[in-house]
Design an enzyme around this catalytic site. Structure first.
Site, mmCIF file in Angstrom:
data_model
loop_
_atom_site.group_PDB
_atom_site.id
_atom_site.type_symbol
_atom_site.label_atom_id
_atom_site.label_comp_id
_atom_site.label_asym_id
_atom_site.label_seq_id
_atom_site.Cartn_x
_atom_site.Cartn_y
_atom_site.Cartn_z
ATOM 1 N N GLU A 152 30.273 7.894 39.183
ATOM 2 C CA GLU A 152 31.664 7.585 39.507
ATOM 3 C C GLU A 152 32.435 8.877 39.703
ATOM 4 O OE1 GLU A 152 32.774 3.341 37.435
ATOM 5 O OE2 GLU A 152 33.277 5.165 36.341
ATOM 6 N N CYS A 153 33.100 9.013 40.843
ATOM 7 C CA CYS A 153 33.982 10.132 41.140
ATOM 8 C C CYS A 153 33.268 11.470 40.915
ATOM 9 C CB CYS A 153 35.271 10.017 40.334
ATOM 10 S SG CYS A 153 36.652 10.951 41.038
ATOM 11 N N GLY A 154 33.547 12.178 39.820
ATOM 12 C CA GLY A 154 32.866 13.438 39.573
ATOM 13 C C GLY A 154 31.366 13.286 39.492
ATOM 14 N N SER A 186 30.393 6.292 43.945
ATOM 15 C CA SER A 186 31.665 6.021 44.592
ATOM 16 C C SER A 186 32.771 6.788 43.890
ATOM 17 C CB SER A 186 31.980 4.519 44.530
ATOM 18 O OG SER A 186 33.273 4.244 45.023
#
Length: 441
Positions: A328-330, A433
């Protein structure tokens, strides 16, 4: 249920977090067991609540979470003497379109729970007019109760007298006045406050905030306004969160720390085992795990260390050949081919996806998201709907893999950050994502 109250304000930057932490610290020193909550999507404030109280603090999100899930999380505070929930932004600030149980505003949470609001007003630049501001907030929604006001950034005893006079004219209780104090301050960076685990002086800050609150506020009166939650007691709601696997290898260090406490609570309640590992210590996921989860965080601040962590990168690549990995993200950025830092230097990431991201070309991406999955992620199948949010400053330079989801914002507008996925011959699947999962829609 445990008695609770909400700390809110007309806007961000008024002192909600400092007041919340100071109250928790002051009450803990008195022997009061305080459970913290945070309205809306926020990773950093709950971590500070946990340090201050010694108990995990959960996010309560009326846009993303159904009422049963919110009730279940509140029910987990049964052992506490008092609940203090910190609001987000201004009291009535939310998105334009209703979500699972509201528009995400702190006022929605107040109306659902019946918890009264302690309104924090920054009174710098005004005096009796503070009463008019507070009265407007008290009249805005009949289902939201303003129990009293804390005036912040008071300049002098004379200023305090005039503020109190204005609040009295408005018929609202003044629960105390905090003078200007630049010493009680939490460090910040581009995504907000610096994380609790990175704040070396956190104990001293909490002690000072607690003493400051005790000196200037009527802490007993604030505690007395709390009321029991009016929601049904759905204690099993959090147990119904589906964990991504039975044994979950979870990346956990200052580069990968943004995982919602309610998810960890739900995974454990469902019987899952969490196996933490630290990429910045060059640790690979435990080979006994059946899934690997890389949370968001600050990989851009540690890109060189991640690039140099050979055992982590090779171990994760080996793991992904046969088992699911999600970022997720990072965590998503770390799964990609490269990350370009703010100075334009490219750092090689794990390379399980073709994603290349850049902080040299910064742009803020912020808001609620609802995603329809094109491919399964751990715990959710293809076609599932998931609610969450996006908050980052990175720019996608290349994203060659298949899109993971169709993503829309809270108003239904398409969002270009779709995430991506790739499968491997050994049966593994890597997904990622910028979308942070909060709850299944």
């Amino acid at each position: 249920m445990t008695r609770g109250l909400i700390i809110s304000a007309p806007a961000s930057g008024t002192g909600k977090t400092t007041l919340t932490l100071g109250l928790i610290a002051a009450l803990k020193k008195q022997g009061v067991k305080v459970q913290g909550f945070k309205n809306g999507p926020d990773y950093i404030d709950p971590a500070f609540h946990e340090v201050a109280s010694g108990l995990p603090s959960f996010n309560l999100d009326c846009w993303a979470m159904p009422e049963a899930q919110i009730s279940g999380l509140i029910a987990s505070a049964k052992g506490a003497d008092l609940v203090i929930a910190e609001g987000s932004m201004g009291l009535f600030d939310g998105v334009a379109t209703r979500g699972a149980s509201g528009q995400g505003a702190t006022a929605d949470l107040a109306a659902l729970t019946g918890w009264p609001v302690v309104l924090v007003l920054d009174v710098s630049g005004q005096a009796q007019s503070a009463g008019a501001v507070a009265l407007g907030f008290a009249k805005m929604r009949p289902d939201v109760v303003i129990a009293g006001v804390v005036a912040n950034r008071v300049a002098s005893p004379r200023h305090e007298m005039m503020v109190r006079e204005g609040l009295a004219q408005a018929g609202l209780a003044c629960l105390g006045c905090l003078p200007r104090n630049n010493d009680v301050r939490l460090p910040e960076r581009h995504l907000g406050l610096v994380q609790a685990q990175e704040t070396a002086s956190i104990s001293a800050i909490l002690d000072e905030a607690g003493a400051f609150v005790m000196k200037h506020l009527d802490v007993d009166a604030i505690r007395a306004v709390a009321l029991p939650c009016q929601m049904a007691d759905d204690t099993d709601a959090t147990a119904r969160i589906t964990p991504p696997g039975q044994r979950i290898a979870l990346a956990q260090d200052v580069a990968f720390s943004f995982v919602y406490p309610h998810l960890l609570h739900g995974w454990r309640a469902a019987g899952a085992e969490i196996l933490p590992f630290a990429p910045l210590k060059n640790e690979a996921p435990d080979q006994a795990a059946d899934v690997c989860w890389l949370p968001g965080g600050y990989p851009e601040l540690h890109a060189g260390e991640i690039a140099a962590a050979g055992a982590f990168r090779s171990g994760l690549r080996e793991f992904a050949q046969t088992r699911p990995v999600h970022g997720e993200c990072g965590g998503y950025m770390a799964l990609g081919a490269g990350l370009i830092d703010k100075d334009g230097a490219r750092h090689e990431m794990v390379g399980l996806l073709g994603l290349v991201t850049s902080y040299e070309k910064r742009k803020m991406h912020l808001g609620y998201r609802i995603a329809t999955l094109n491919a399964p992620i751990p715990s959710l199948g293809a076609g599932s709907l998931a609610r969450g949010h996006e908050f980052h400053y990175s720019t996608i330079i290349d994203q060659p893999d298949a899109p993971l989801a169709s993503v829309r914002d809270a108003s239904g507008n398409a969002v270009p950050e779709t995430g991506s996925w790739r499968s491997f011959e050994g049966g593994g699947r890597v997904t990622g994502s910028f979308f942070h999962f909060v709850a299944e829609a």
